[in-house]
Motif scaffolding. Structure first.
Motif, PDB file in Angstrom:
ATOM      1  N   PHE A 109       0.810  -1.220   0.000  1.00  8.13           N
ATOM      2  CA  PHE A 109       0.000   0.000   0.000  1.00  8.13           C
ATOM      3  C   PHE A 109       0.843   1.269   0.000  1.00  8.13           C
ATOM      4  CE2 PHE A 109      -2.516   3.290   2.271  1.00  8.13           C
ATOM      5  CZ  PHE A 109      -3.501   3.446   1.298  1.00  8.13           C
ATOM      6  N   GLU A 110       0.368   2.289  -0.732  1.00  5.92           N
ATOM      7  CA  GLU A 110       0.954   3.635  -0.759  1.00  5.92           C
ATOM      8  C   GLU A 110      -0.162   4.622  -0.420  1.00  5.92           C
ATOM      9  OE1 GLU A 110       4.149   4.611  -2.608  1.00  5.92           O
ATOM     10  OE2 GLU A 110       4.807   2.531  -2.901  1.00  5.92           O
ATOM     11  N   PHE A 111       0.080   5.467   0.568  1.00  4.73           N
ATOM     12  CA  PHE A 111      -0.968   6.352   1.098  1.00  4.73           C
ATOM     13  C   PHE A 111      -0.837   7.746   0.504  1.00  4.73           C
ATOM     14  CE2 PHE A 111      -2.971   8.027   5.292  1.00  4.73           C
ATOM     15  CZ  PHE A 111      -4.243   7.966   4.731  1.00  4.73           C
ATOM     16  N   GLY A 112      -1.435   7.939  -0.682  1.00 10.27           N
ATOM     17  CA  GLY A 112      -1.482   9.264  -1.273  1.00 10.27           C
ATOM     18  C   GLY A 112      -2.574  10.081  -0.605  1.00 10.27           C
ATOM     19  N   ILE A 113      -2.254  11.299  -0.179  1.00  8.07           N
ATOM     20  CA  ILE A 113      -3.193  12.109   0.594  1.00  8.07           C
ATOM     21  C   ILE A 113      -3.287  13.522   0.028  1.00  8.07           C
ATOM     22  CG2 ILE A 113      -2.691  10.781   2.684  1.00  8.07           C
ATOM     23  CD1 ILE A 113      -1.120  13.259   3.701  1.00  8.07           C
TER      24      ILE A 113
END
Length: 278
Positions: A109-113
């Motif tokens: 997972f990569e948490f783009g915000i």
């Protein structure tokens, strides 16, 4: 340089699991999905892109549910939010979703915000436009504590909780947090509490200038530039342009999966597939 895609996961488009399989089969590195919980019918906030708000903005699946389906159908594809509107989300619930998805996907997972642009949408969640970035910062820091500490606590202006246990922890030792935006303020926030920059490739975007800006911000903030990635949203789907991105040192580019039906999307992926190894 890695080549992935972004997509508004709509209820009238392609199933996220099938999309994930199709991307993996064609050699793409990642799938990032967009988020809007809802769109207020008042439509007071103008669409930043100009004109009428596209239909897809009010028809998106929850990003974590959509990515869970993609995770279950794939083995290597990186899975990300692009972007998750953190000011509109409870930090404890969101930390649980991130940790669960990261663990069940094997650490993909990569948490783009992002802070968001729709004033009425965020106000429906109790957030305020003027303070959304301060709120976002605290919520990210609180989530970091929940992901990494045995007994986490947080005391801030907006987020407060005493010692808690929250499991599971993410599979990755540090979940990558990528912040969207293009301003100098964004870059300062990236350096302070994130792991990567998530700019949009608009008119006049120069990947060499972008890499230089991030490096300068990192050095000014006492951060090793090598510890920060740059993932470019809506990169041009052209081999020559992507070669320039690679030469500039961009970490990842995301190409757009269009707002079409299943068959139209699969045809477009076939057209984009040669760029997956750019």
């Amino acid at each position: 340089m890695q080549v992935g895609v972004f997509y508004f996961p709509t209820d009238y488009g392609i199933d996220p699991g099938e999309l994930g399989q199709a991307l993996e089969a064609r050699g793409f590195e990642s799938l990032f999905v967009c988020e809007h919980t809802h769109i207020p019918a008042s439509r007071k906030s103008p669409f930043p892109g100009g004109g009428e708000l596209p239909k897809r903005y009010s028809h998106t699946h929850d990003p974590f549910v959509a990515l869970a389906f993609a995770a279950a159908a794939t083995r290597q594809l990186r899975l990300g939010t692009g972007v998750c509107l953190v000011p509109q989300r409870d930090p404890i619930v969101t930390a649980k979703s991130v940790a669960s998805l990261d663990r069940l996907s094997g650490g993909r997972f990569e948490f783009g915000i992002g802070g968001g642009w729709n004033v009425e949408e965020m106000e429906n969640h109790g957030a305020r436009y003027a303070t959304r970035f301060r709120l976002m910062r605290e919520r990210v820091l609180a989530m970091r504590a929940l992901w990494t500490e045995e007994e986490a606590s947080f005391a801030g202006e907006f987020v407060n909780f005493d010692r808690v246990w929250m499991y599971p922890k993410p599979r990755q030792a540090r979940v990558p947090v990528l912040l969207g935006g293009e301003t100098d303020h964004t870059l300062k926030r990236v350096v302070e509490f994130c792991d990567g920059w998530f700019p949009r490739a608009g008119a006049g975007f120069d990947p060499r200038v972008a890499v230089a800006r991030l490096r300068a911000a990192a050095e000014a903030g006492g951060r090793d530039p090598a510890s920060l990635t740059t993932s470019v949203f809506r990169a041009p789907p052209e081999a020559a342009a992507l070669a320039g991105y690679r030469e500039a040192g961009i970490t990842r580019v995301l190409l757009e999966v269009p707002d079409l039906d299943r068959d139209g999307i699969l045809r477009r992926l076939d057209e984009l597939a040669p760029l997956a190894v750019a």
